[in-house]
Each structure stands twice: as C-alpha cells, then as structure tokens.
Design an enzyme around this catalytic site. Structure first.
Site, PDB file in Angstrom:
ATOM      1  N   TYR A  47      18.465  53.321  49.278  1.00  0.00           N
ATOM      2  CA  TYR A  47      17.411  53.069  48.296  1.00  0.00           C
ATOM      3  C   TYR A  47      17.662  53.795  46.981  1.00  0.00           C
ATOM      4  O   TYR A  47      17.137  53.390  45.941  1.00  0.00           O
ATOM      5  CB  TYR A  47      16.043  53.441  48.885  1.00  0.00           C
ATOM      6  CG  TYR A  47      15.660  52.503  49.993  1.00  0.00           C
ATOM      7  CD1 TYR A  47      15.222  51.214  49.715  1.00  0.00           C
ATOM      8  CD2 TYR A  47      15.790  52.881  51.321  1.00  0.00           C
ATOM      9  CE1 TYR A  47      14.914  50.330  50.732  1.00  0.00           C
ATOM     10  CE2 TYR A  47      15.483  52.008  52.348  1.00  0.00           C
ATOM     11  CZ  TYR A  47      15.045  50.737  52.042  1.00  0.00           C
ATOM     12  OH  TYR A  47      14.753  49.854  53.058  1.00  0.00           O
ATOM     13  N   HIS A  81      14.064  55.831  60.105  1.00  0.00           N
ATOM     14  CA  HIS A  81      15.519  55.783  60.143  1.00  0.00           C
ATOM     15  C   HIS A  81      16.060  56.975  60.923  1.00  0.00           C
ATOM     16  O   HIS A  81      15.619  58.112  60.730  1.00  0.00           O
ATOM     17  CB  HIS A  81      16.096  55.814  58.721  1.00  0.00           C
ATOM     18  CG  HIS A  81      15.886  54.539  57.973  1.00  0.00           C
ATOM     19  ND1 HIS A  81      15.936  54.466  56.593  1.00  0.00           N
ATOM     20  CD2 HIS A  81      15.633  53.280  58.394  1.00  0.00           C
ATOM     21  CE1 HIS A  81      15.720  53.223  56.207  1.00  0.00           C
ATOM     22  NE2 HIS A  81      15.537  52.487  57.281  1.00  0.00           N
ATOM     23  N   ARG A  98       8.925  45.817  53.333  1.00  0.00           N
ATOM     24  CA  ARG A  98       9.306  47.151  53.816  1.00  0.00           C
ATOM     25  C   ARG A  98      10.261  47.809  52.832  1.00  0.00           C
ATOM     26  O   ARG A  98      10.136  48.997  52.523  1.00  0.00           O
ATOM     27  CB  ARG A  98       9.949  47.005  55.191  1.00  0.00           C
ATOM     28  CG  ARG A  98      10.552  48.278  55.777  1.00  0.00           C
ATOM     29  CD  ARG A  98      10.984  47.990  57.213  1.00  0.00           C
ATOM     30  NE  ARG A  98      11.991  48.918  57.714  1.00  0.00           N
ATOM     31  CZ  ARG A  98      11.722  50.084  58.298  1.00  0.00           C
ATOM     32  NH1 ARG A  98      10.470  50.469  58.437  1.00  0.00           N
ATOM     33  NH2 ARG A  98      12.694  50.845  58.758  1.00  0.00           N
ATOM     34  N   ARG A 157       8.237  47.281  60.000  1.00  0.00           N
ATOM     35  CA  ARG A 157       8.996  46.075  60.312  1.00  0.00           C
ATOM     36  C   ARG A 157       8.002  45.031  60.790  1.00  0.00           C
ATOM     37  O   ARG A 157       6.946  45.352  61.342  1.00  0.00           O
ATOM     38  CB  ARG A 157      10.030  46.340  61.406  1.00  0.00           C
ATOM     39  CG  ARG A 157      11.061  47.411  61.045  1.00  0.00           C
ATOM     40  CD  ARG A 157      11.995  47.663  62.218  1.00  0.00           C
ATOM     41  NE  ARG A 157      13.014  48.658  61.888  1.00  0.00           N
ATOM     42  CZ  ARG A 157      12.898  49.964  62.091  1.00  0.00           C
ATOM     43  NH1 ARG A 157      11.780  50.436  62.658  1.00  0.00           N
ATOM     44  NH2 ARG A 157      13.861  50.795  61.764  1.00  0.00           N
ATOM     45  N   HIS A 187      10.219  41.078  55.440  1.00  0.00           N
ATOM     46  CA  HIS A 187      10.966  42.330  55.566  1.00  0.00           C
ATOM     47  C   HIS A 187      11.206  42.970  54.198  1.00  0.00           C
ATOM     48  O   HIS A 187      11.353  44.189  54.096  1.00  0.00           O
ATOM     49  CB  HIS A 187      12.301  42.088  56.260  1.00  0.00           C
ATOM     50  CG  HIS A 187      12.961  43.349  56.727  1.00  0.00           C
ATOM     51  ND1 HIS A 187      12.419  44.152  57.719  1.00  0.00           N
ATOM     52  CD2 HIS A 187      14.103  43.973  56.338  1.00  0.00           C
ATOM     53  CE1 HIS A 187      13.207  45.194  57.925  1.00  0.00           C
ATOM     54  NE2 HIS A 187      14.229  45.124  57.097  1.00  0.00           N
ATOM     55  N   LYS A 247      12.662  51.155  66.418  1.00  0.00           N
ATOM     56  CA  LYS A 247      13.958  50.906  67.030  1.00  0.00           C
ATOM     57  C   LYS A 247      14.396  52.094  67.881  1.00  0.00           C
ATOM     58  O   LYS A 247      14.204  53.240  67.501  1.00  0.00           O
ATOM     59  CB  LYS A 247      15.014  50.632  65.952  1.00  0.00           C
ATOM     60  CG  LYS A 247      14.891  49.264  65.294  1.00  0.00           C
ATOM     61  CD  LYS A 247      16.053  49.028  64.348  1.00  0.00           C
ATOM     62  CE  LYS A 247      16.006  47.629  63.754  1.00  0.00           C
ATOM     63  NZ  LYS A 247      17.146  47.389  62.833  1.00  0.00           N
TER      64      LYS A 247
END
Length: 309
Positions: A290, A281, A258, A164, A255, A187
């Site tokens: 994806y 994730h 990524r 990110r 972004h 995150k």
C-alpha cells in the site's frame, strides 16, 4: 522425458508429515495446505520423470541446483506464470529445508537457486469521492428497497472495516448487534479485532428493519432474495451494475473496497503496523504494497497539478 512416476511410500509419508506440521504448527488454512501439497507433488513427480526413478528421502540428498533449474524451466514451459512459479518454488524449498533438517543432509546448493522475478500487481483502490458515491448509490440501486439496503450495508461494512467479502458474509444472526470492536477469523484461522464504525452499524440496522426474513442466531446476517445466505457472486453482480452506472473502472469490485480502506487509512496518516493488524496480514511485507499504491497516486496528482509537469 518420461512421464512422472508416482510417489514412493516413504516420500508420500514424509510429505504427509510435513503438511501436518504446516497445518498444526504454522496454522495454515486448508486451502494453503492443499496448494502446498500440489506444489511439492509436482516437484517430486518431475524428479521421478527426470531421473527415471521415483524420488525417495535418500535420493534428495543428491539434489543439485541443476535439478531445480530444470524443474523451473519445465513449469514455465507448461505455461506457469512467474508469480505462480515463485510461489511453487517457495513451497518446495520449505519442504526441502524440512527434509534436510530431518535427515541431516546438506541441500544448500539446491536451495540457493533464486525464484523468478515478477512484477507485483498493485491493488486498485477507489478514490475517497468514488467510494462515497458508490455507497450513496448502493442505497437506491435496486427496485426492492430491502435488497438495496442490504447491498449498501455489506459494502459499507467492507469499506468501513476492511473486511474480505467472505468475512462479511460469514456473519450470522448471533453477531448482531455488532460490538464496537468485532472479532474476525480470517485466512489461516487468524483472528483479528476491527473497530466497527457507527455508519456501518446504522447501515446494517436499516437493512434489518426492511428485511422480510426473521433474524435467527444460526442463520446468515445477510440474506439472498429467497432467504438463503447471500452469495458473493450476487454482490459482485450488483457491484458490476453499480460501477457501470457510475462510470467506475472494472477494478471497482467488492474486494477493492478493502484495498480502499487500507489506502485511505495510510493517506490519512495511519501507520503500517496498525493497518497490518486491521487487515489481518500475516506479514508486514504484504501490507507494504500500500505504500507503493500511495506513491503511485501521489505521482499522478503531482503530474496533473504541478505547473511544470
């Protein structure tokens, strides 16, 4: 309907305890905790106005599916999107499950209400050729050589490691030289390890050789024109100018690199579990988007290339 009432002390205390548990046990980020708090307060405030009395832990025992539907309708009436409402209801259900476990009442009827359906937006990756062209162009897009080298280094890092933009710009002097495998805190404070490609390390080395500012352990690795930390908006502005020069779509943002990292790995035979770990994730379902992107691109190629399409 009357205006929402303030939270009762008992409910405010319960909400604080639930949020504390989410932060400690589930390792949620401060941003996520703030969003959860807003979501549940919106729900409890609605109940206060809807029933003309402040919601209490005891009053939640009588919660009905009709109350949940009324709340959802009110939020949609305020203009909340289906996606945002689904997220808000998810937080509310989590809080209600915690309350029911804590107080021993049955909220299965209220919790059985399904959230709204929405079309999940797919990432917009660049094609492999577009990504290469962008990185080549970045090396000479600015009149000041060290700034051009800096932008090329950051973009190469985002694409080469799937970072990110906030993660790339969080690197500081003590992180250099980058190891073969870099530890990233993403995150929710989740850590992950990502391989660093030689091309990314070389791009950063070129930037540092040209950069007029001394690299120190506690200062940002990537500097702005005046020596302070490089801000995301500066990089996004540079990317906007580059995509205009190259004729790339507006979705070609930092972004998007990524997204391109993940999509290109999948196209080359990478498995979803590995890509999930590289992206950081928490859930495989987030990474599975994806596969949809890959299918979409495959169909586009099929329609363009098949003689009977």
């Amino acid at each position: 309907m009357t205006a929402p009432l303030a939270l009762t002390p008992a409910m405010a205390d319960a909400l604080a305890q639930w949020l504390q548990g989410q932060s400690a046990a589930r390792d949620r980020s401060a941003h996520t905790i703030a969003a959860y708090r807003d979501d549940v307060i919106a729900f409890l405030g609605f109940l206060g106005g809807y029933h003309a009395q402040g919601a209490t832990p005891a009053s939640l025992a009588g919660l009905r599916q009709a109350d949940m539907r009324a709340f959802a309708a009110a939020e949609r009436g305020r203009g909340l999107s289906a996606r945002s409402l689904a997220r808000r209801l998810s937080a509310v259900r989590s809080f209600l499950r915690w309350m029911s476990d804590r107080h021993g009442y049955d909220l299965s009827a209220a919790l059985s209400m399904r959230g709204p359906r929405y079309q999940r937006s797919l990432p917009r990756p660049l094609a492999v050729a577009q990504a290469r062209e962008l990185l080549d162009h970045a090396r000479q897009h600015h009149d000041t050589p060290w700034i051009a080298a800096r932008d090329a280094a950051v973009l190469t890092l985002l694409y080469g490691c799937g970072l990110r933009i906030s993660e790339g710009l969080a690197l500081c002097g003590r992180d250099w030289p980058l190891p073969d495998v870099l530890t990233i805190r993403g995150k929710g404070g989740r850590e992950r390890r990502v391989p660093v490609l030689p091309v990314a390390r070389d791009a950063i080395e070129t930037y540092l050789r040209l950069c007029p500012y001394t690299l120190t352990p506690d200062e940002a690795l990537f500097r702005g024109a005046r020596g302070g930390p490089l801000r995301p908006g500066v990089l996004e502005g540079a990317m906007a100018r580059m995509r205009q020069s190259l004729g790339l779509p507006p979705t070609a943002t930092p972004h998007a690199l990524r997204h391109s990292f993940a999509t290109h790995l999948l196209s080359a035979g990478g498995d979803l579990r590995t890509i999930q770990e590289l992206l950081g994730h928490a859930s495989l379902s987030t990474t599975q988007v994806y596969t949809d992107v890959d299918d979409v691109r495959l169909l586009e190629i099929y329609r363009r290339a098949h003689p009977r399409a």
